[in-house]
Design an enzyme around this catalytic site. Sequence first.
Site, PDB file in Angstrom:
ATOM      1  CE  LYS A 140      -1.823  -9.689  -1.224  1.00 37.44           C
ATOM      2  NZ  LYS A 140      -2.542  -9.408  -2.495  1.00 37.44           N
ATOM      3  CD  GLN A 184       2.007 -10.920  -2.583  1.00 40.12           C
ATOM      4  OE1 GLN A 184       1.752 -12.100  -2.392  1.00 40.12           O
ATOM      5  NE2 GLN A 184       1.138 -10.095  -3.117  1.00 40.12           N
ATOM      6  CG  ASP A 243      -3.412  -3.686   1.041  1.00 36.26           C
ATOM      7  OD1 ASP A 243      -3.221  -4.751   1.670  1.00 36.26           O
ATOM      8  OD2 ASP A 243      -2.669  -3.270   0.142  1.00 36.26           O
ATOM      9  CB  ALA A 264      -0.976  -0.034   1.177  1.00 35.47           C
TER      10      ALA A 264
HETATM   11  O1  MRU Z   1      -1.103  -7.277  -3.448  1.00 39.91           O
HETATM   12  P1  MRU Z   1      -0.043  -6.584  -2.670  1.00 39.91           P
HETATM   13  O2  MRU Z   1       1.268  -7.292  -2.672  1.00 39.91           O
HETATM   14  O3  MRU Z   1       0.071  -5.124  -3.036  1.00 39.91           O
HETATM   15  O4  MRU Z   1      -0.582  -6.633  -1.167  1.00 39.91           O
HETATM   16  C1  MRU Z   1       0.210  -6.088  -0.148  1.00 39.91           C
HETATM   17  C2  MRU Z   1      -0.358  -6.274   1.196  1.00 39.91           C
HETATM   18  O5  MRU Z   1      -1.419  -6.839   1.376  1.00 39.91           O
HETATM   19  C3  MRU Z   1       0.404  -5.664   2.335  1.00 39.91           C
HETATM   20  O6  MRU Z   1       0.276  -6.437   3.484  1.00 39.91           O
HETATM   21  C4  MRU Z   1      -0.139  -4.256   2.604  1.00 39.91           C
HETATM   22  O7  MRU Z   1      -0.161  -3.505   1.421  1.00 39.91           O
HETATM   23  C5  MRU Z   1       0.648  -3.532   3.611  1.00 39.91           C
HETATM   24  S1  MRU Z   1       2.230  -3.085   2.996  1.00 39.91           S
HETATM   25  C6  MRU Z   1       3.026  -2.158   4.164  1.00 39.91           C
END
Ligand code: MRU
Length: 346
Positions: free
Chosen positions: A249, A197, A238, A49
């Site tokens: 996520k 990830q 997010d 995010a």
């Molecule tokens: O789909 P992504 O990789 O953008 O999802 C990221 C996440 O869900 C993270 O946990 C979230 O953005 C927090 S990042 C500090």
Amino acid sequence: MQVVETLRWNNGRLEMIDQRVLPARFEYLAYDSAAEVAEGIRAMVVRGAPAIGCAAAYGVALEALACRGLGAGEFSAALQKAFDVLAASRPTAVNLFWALKRMRAVWQGIKDRPAGEIAERLLAEAHEVRAEDIRINRTMGAYGAALLKDGARVLTHCNAGALATAGHGTALGVIRSAVEAGKRISVIADETRPFLQGARLTAWEMVQEGIPVTLITDSMAGHLMSRGEVDAVVVGTDRVAANGDVANKIGTYMVAVLARRHGIPFYVACPLSTIDLGIADGAAIPIEERAAEEVTGFRECQWAAIGVAVRNPAFDVTPAELVSGLITEKGVVLRPDQERIAALFG
Ligand code: MRU
């Protein structure tokens, strides 16, 4: 500890680590326009995010710089288009819209000035969004580190590390800050199907820095918790709704339920830019649905039966009642609810 520069400004271009190819390859891709940056966000060259918000801010600045030779009307139209294309790149992380709102406010404040001046000011703002993100992550890190005891085994889901931000990270920022404070912390990283990830990015970041990390598949979390092998869960987010419901996520909700079942604290590292007071509760948070190919295989390898129907929601919502605390740059909000969250903005 600042080992990775997720995004950097280099010779009038935005450069971003290509997170799709990590950890096999570490390489930067260069960007010159808002449309290119929007495509980089959509394709997940950059993800997480706060990093998405920073990239969008630079996307606006790039477009303004590229169009500064145009007449006033054409310049405004091009900039408006840049905002629109960036806003359409991904729907769930509210930091994207937060950053665009901030950039738009700067533009509107000086919209009658020459295009060149507007462009320079927008670039300066993008640099500030990036620098501020690192400062906030360090502040959150210090608050969060105090919650972890020496020797803690901390489970995390997805990647909320340096790669998901301008640097230091949110959830991994808490872990980094605890390690910097001299605590012996070990990390359990969920691999985080389907985009991996956890396996690709969180594991890589921790290995780079010598922070002990153990990789598990998502379905192993409950087993480890039931055996007393997890002391705390720390994740990023997010978008947090006004009542404290947390979008993160896909799979995070499952981890939160398991943590509650086993009496394990479940913390969410959350800069204020990720809180959306305009959304009353988690049911209204837009959840991105991504391509079926992410579930039926990985890169060139397809393992699912051809023709099978697929669902691929990229995020889920953890109800506020399962959240032990939100770790913010203004301190830790224990048992978050509407009142406590509103007080943060008081
Ligand atoms: O789909 P992504 O990789 O953008 O999802 C990221 C996440 O869900 C993270 O946990 C979230 O953005 C927090 S990042 C500090």
